[in-house]
Design an enzyme around this catalytic site. Structure first.
Site, PDB file in Angstrom:
ATOM      1  N   ARG A   1       6.395  -8.646   1.198  1.00 25.66           N
ATOM      2  CA  ARG A   1       7.005  -7.708   2.145  1.00 25.66           C
ATOM      3  C   ARG A   1       8.418  -8.125   2.525  1.00 25.66           C
ATOM      4  O   ARG A   1       9.220  -7.296   2.946  1.00 25.66           O
ATOM      5  CB  ARG A   1       6.161  -7.624   3.424  1.00 25.66           C
TER       6      ARG A   1
ATOM      7  N   VAL B   1       5.666   2.834   2.951  1.00 27.37           N
ATOM      8  CA  VAL B   1       4.945   2.023   1.969  1.00 27.37           C
ATOM      9  C   VAL B   1       4.830   0.561   2.416  1.00 27.37           C
ATOM     10  O   VAL B   1       5.548   0.122   3.308  1.00 27.37           O
ATOM     11  CB  VAL B   1       5.607   2.101   0.574  1.00 27.37           C
ATOM     12  N   GLU B   2       3.929  -0.185   1.744  1.00 24.04           N
ATOM     13  CA  GLU B   2       3.611  -1.572   2.081  1.00 24.04           C
ATOM     14  C   GLU B   2       3.255  -1.712   3.559  1.00 24.04           C
ATOM     15  O   GLU B   2       3.670  -2.647   4.245  1.00 24.04           O
ATOM     16  CB  GLU B   2       4.776  -2.506   1.706  1.00 24.04           C
ATOM     17  N   GLY B   3       2.468  -0.788   4.043  1.00 26.53           N
ATOM     18  CA  GLY B   3       2.110  -0.750   5.455  1.00 26.53           C
ATOM     19  C   GLY B   3       3.067   0.159   6.185  1.00 26.53           C
ATOM     20  O   GLY B   3       4.240  -0.176   6.371  1.00 26.53           O
TER      21      GLY B   3
END
Length: 826
Positions: free
Chosen positions: A379, A501-503
């Site tokens: 992240r 995206v990615e959380g």
């Protein structure tokens, strides 16, 4: 009891002097975090003169606290039972535990402590690219950017063959693959720099290179694959012989990866071989439509316990070739019209061998751990880098536009309203790049700071969105009219993608940054939870009393640092403008740590459901980290005097955001017996004694002025941003016009001065330069420069227009991609 000589002396002082002395003593002990033994000695000494009965009673109470076996039996054990019964400490599921334990605690632990060690914070790595990495950025990355324009990608909705040729030849999909397997094995710093530069030119280009080098088959194989898997797959992934995609997201499982429904079942086939039957329905899978190798996350069952690990093994990751029967690659998604490859995929009774599991049979059921550990670092690389690239491009475009575009006879950059927005773009750029480099520096040192990477993913994508919106406001018609000349609209359209995206950012802010941070980064909370879960009285005793001492110390520090506006804190040996900001950050850390404990004690297990409260805590925590990273940048770069305006603007903005979040906490926290105190006296004191007020107009104007001055400093602020050729419509032409306009302006200043001093008569603007030349005030070369600048500026502020046929062709977005669009993949 006979008084000690010391107390004979004390008896000569009035009571108020003794009380004041006691306050000083206890204030110092509280501020420094004195041990319970020191507190006890001080208390007994001060109470010595009150008579034997009171002194002995206090001594007896303190003995219960100081004698560990007695304390455990009389105090800790009942507290342990009470906390368990009331559910004050949150229960943690196995999946939550894996997520919390993924990665490491880095300097976020310092910021959460209430007493951050800035010597350590400022000693952490602030890396630069190696010569090999810089050469790749200046060579292949530059070549890849030059091979295509963003407008070409947007209108054809694919990449030309030349792009794919460069990606394959230069192994862009192998940035993270070890050299022994044919990749580059670049550092996280270089990976970030590559993504940032590509994204400053074209979001589809950046994301196409970014995805194979973030969470996916290569990353998982590097960390968890068997040697055989690594030797076969990694060389083929590095040179794009195998094009990867990673299938995680599902209709019912977006940011909540633990809710996936994709399933796998272990069985023996007719030949007695152990295999897995897979079924899945995934969506939003980048590169899926052109992939040869699908990384798949699914829940694995072993009904006959063939593997000897039980029947429900949990989330597992496997590699599936997309030409296996039963694999379906669906039609492409169209994410906001941004033409990167994104598609759904399904699998119906897809049979793969057992060694398709990443890590082989040993990897069965370890998928959740793999995902959390890789995300803990990942992240912090890709999406923060793409956000910085976009913001630098906006910096270049907006600052140049305000210099060459005139309204009411003045360049836009002279208007204070424009300067205010420009300063935000400039300040965000400085701060965001500081956080990017500082974070990847930790990753390169082998740290996987899960909370910090969540902070930078959330914060940098949000700040990039704000910067792009400011850029659109500044550029107005030049920002909204699509075409090859437009330098900013595509970034504006693309921004929400990074947010989701990615959380998704809302989840990241309200659940991850503080929800996980409060447990993972707190020096005692997780230890208490584990000790209570395991019914470990010894460990719980150590943790609970350590926690209480932590609360007392931070309470004293919050009050005393607030009263002194941070002046009681040390500046960690730092001099110059950063010193006062370090002191204020220590003040903020003490208030944050104390209030976090008050919230955890007062709300208990309910806190994680109070997402508006946890979101405000997350804001404070995030801005403390961003400010600390900015201080690190300023110090690492030698406290450049010319950067001071950027630095001060960034820190003042960060402190003001923390102030806003603290005020929100005090106004909205509902705690038994404390609501009135927080919402009344404490909130009032906070408003009167503010942590920060935000950048003042003088600093904002200075930042805006610096952004409009070409030269070494401006180039440093946007280092790593792709600049197209000057003869190419868009950013290249805009920057060329900006440089000419600035140079011509220096000449015209002499002309205007001559008019003011009546050396030259007034003339219409159109003929003024020519008259100045005739009067011998400027040379022929200078007149030619002014003419070139005028022509370049006029061209740069034009917008594109299309005939009806071209307009329709550019917007035939519903047209399905043709097979030849992906001819390179055959």
């Amino acid at each position: 009891m006979e008084a000690w000589p010391l107390f004979g002396v004390l008896s000569e002082f009035p009571w108020w002097a003794i009380a004041l002395g006691a306050l000083v003593v206890f204030g110092v002990l509280g501020f420094q975090g004195g041990s319970l033994w020191i507190w006890s000695v001080a208390a007994l000494a001060l109470l010595y003169g009150l008579g034997a009965p009171i002194w002995l009673l206090v001594a007896l109470v303190l003995s219960v606290l100081l004698l560990t076996p007695l304390r455990r039996m009389l105090l800790t054990a009942p507290m342990m039972r009470l906390l368990d019964a009331l559910g004050i400490l949150p229960r943690i599921s196995p999946t939550e535990k894996t997520a919390i334990e993924a990665g490491n605690v880095w300097i976020e632990g310092e910021l959460f402590s209430g007493r951050p060690n800035f010597k350590r914070i400022l000693a952490e790595s602030y890396p630069a690219l190696t010569p090999e990495e810089q050469a790749f950025l200046d060579g292949p990355v530059e070549e890849l950017c030059t091979s295509v324009t963003d407008w070409e990608i947007r209108t054809t909705r694919t990449f030309p063959q030349a792009v794919w040729d460069i990606i394959r030849r230069e192994k862009f999909f192998g940035l993270i693959v070890p050299k022994e397997f044919g990749g580059h094995r670049f550092s996280a710093t270089a990976n970030s720099a590559v993504v940032s530069k590509l994204n400053s030119h074209s979001y589809p280009l950046g994301i196409t290179v970014m995805v194979p080098n973030s969470l996916g088959p290569a990353e998982l194989l590097i960390h968890y694959g068997t040697r055989e898997q690594q030797e076969y797959f990694l060389p083929r992934l590095a040179d794009a012989r195998l094009k990867p995609a990673f299938a995680l997201t599902e209709p019912a499982a977006g940011s909540d990866a633990g809710a996936i429904r994709a399933s796998g079942e272990v069985f023996r086939d007719d030949d007695g071989l152990v295999k897995i039957r897979l079924n899945w329905n995934k969506r939003y899978i980048t590169l899926a439509a052109i992939s040869d190798l699908l990384g798949l996350a699914f829940k694995l069952r072993d009904p006959d316990n063939i593997l000897g690990k039980g029947t429900d093994l949990g989330i597992t990751c496997a590699l599936v070739h997309t030409d296996v029967p039963g694999v379906i690659i669906g039609d492409r998604h169209d994410p906001l019209g941004v033409p990167f490859v994104n598609a759904p995929t399904q699998g119906h009774d897809v049979v793969v061998p057992l060694d398709a599991i990443i890590g082989g049979a040993e990897g069965a059921g370890r998928g959740w751990q793999m995902l959390m550990e890789c995300l803990a670092a990942g992240r912090g690389i890709s999406l923060p880098a793409s956000s910085v690239g976009s913001t630098k491009a906006v910096f270049m475009a907006a600052s140049a536009h305000t210099t060459i575009r005139k309204q009411f006879g003045l360049p836009l950059g002279k208007f204070e309203g424009i300067q205010e927005a420009l300063a935000r773009i400039g300040g965000f750029t400085y701060l965001m790049d500081a956080a990017r480099i500082y974070t990847v520096g930790a990753i390169d040192q082998g740290v996987a700071p899960a909370v910090v990477t969540a902070i930078v993913k959330y914060s940098l994508t949000e700040l990039a969105r704000k910067a792009v919106i400011d850029g659109m406001d500044i550029m107005a018609g030049n920002g909204i009219s699509l075409g090859p000349r437009n330098t900013i609209a595509h970034a504006y359209v693309s921004m929400p993608i990074a947010i989701t995206v990615e959380g998704a950012n809302i989840l990241t802010r309200t659940l991850m940054i503080f929800g996980q941070g409060a447990i993972r980064c707190h020096p005692w909370a997780y230890k208490e939870i584990i000790a209570l879960e395991q019914r470990d009285l010894r460990a719980f005793d150590h943790a609970i009393w350590g926690h209480l001492g932590h609360i007392v110390r931070n309470g004293f520090r919050a009050v005393l640092l607030g009263l002194s506006r941070g002046r009681l804190a040390s500046a960690a040996g730092v001099r110059g403008p950063a010193a006062r900001y370090i002191r204020r950050l220590k003040w903020a850390s003490a208030m944050f740590a104390f209030m976090a404990d008050i919230a955890m004690v007062g709300l208990g297990g309910q806190l994680k459901r109070k997402e508006m409260i946890t979101g405000r805590f997350a804001d404070i925590f995030a801005w403390m980290y961003l400010a600390a990273a900015t201080v690190r940048r300023f110090e690492a770069e030698g406290r450049r005097r010319e950067d001071r305006a950027y630095f001060c603007w960034s820190i003042e903005y960060a402190l003001a955001e923390m102030q806003k979040a603290f005020e929100g906490l005090y106004a909205n926290m509902r705690l038994p017996g404390l609501t009135w105190l927080l919402g009344g006296p404490v909130a009032t004191a906070m408003r009167l004694n503010r942590l920060g007020r935000g950048p003042d107009d003088r600093i904002s104007m200075r930042v805006a002025q610096l952004m409009q001055m070409p030269g070494a400093q401006r180039s440093r602020m946007v280092a790593g941003c792709y600049l197209p050729p000057a003869d190419q419509p868009g950013l290249g032409a805009l920057q060329a016009a900006f440089a000419l306009a600035y140079e011509a302006d220096q000449v015209m200043r002499r002309v205007f001065k001559a008019v003011r001093t009546r050396v030259l008569a007034k003339h219409p603007k159109e003929t003024l330069a020519a008259r100045a030349h005739e009067a011998g005030l400027i040379t022929a070369d200078e007149l030619a420069l002014i003419r070139r600048a005028e022509a370049a500026c006029w061209e740069a502020i034009q917008v594109d227009a299309f005939d009806a046929a071209s307009y329709r062709r550019h917007h035939q977005c519903s047209e399905r991609p043709k097979a030849e669009d992906f001819a390179w993949a055959v």
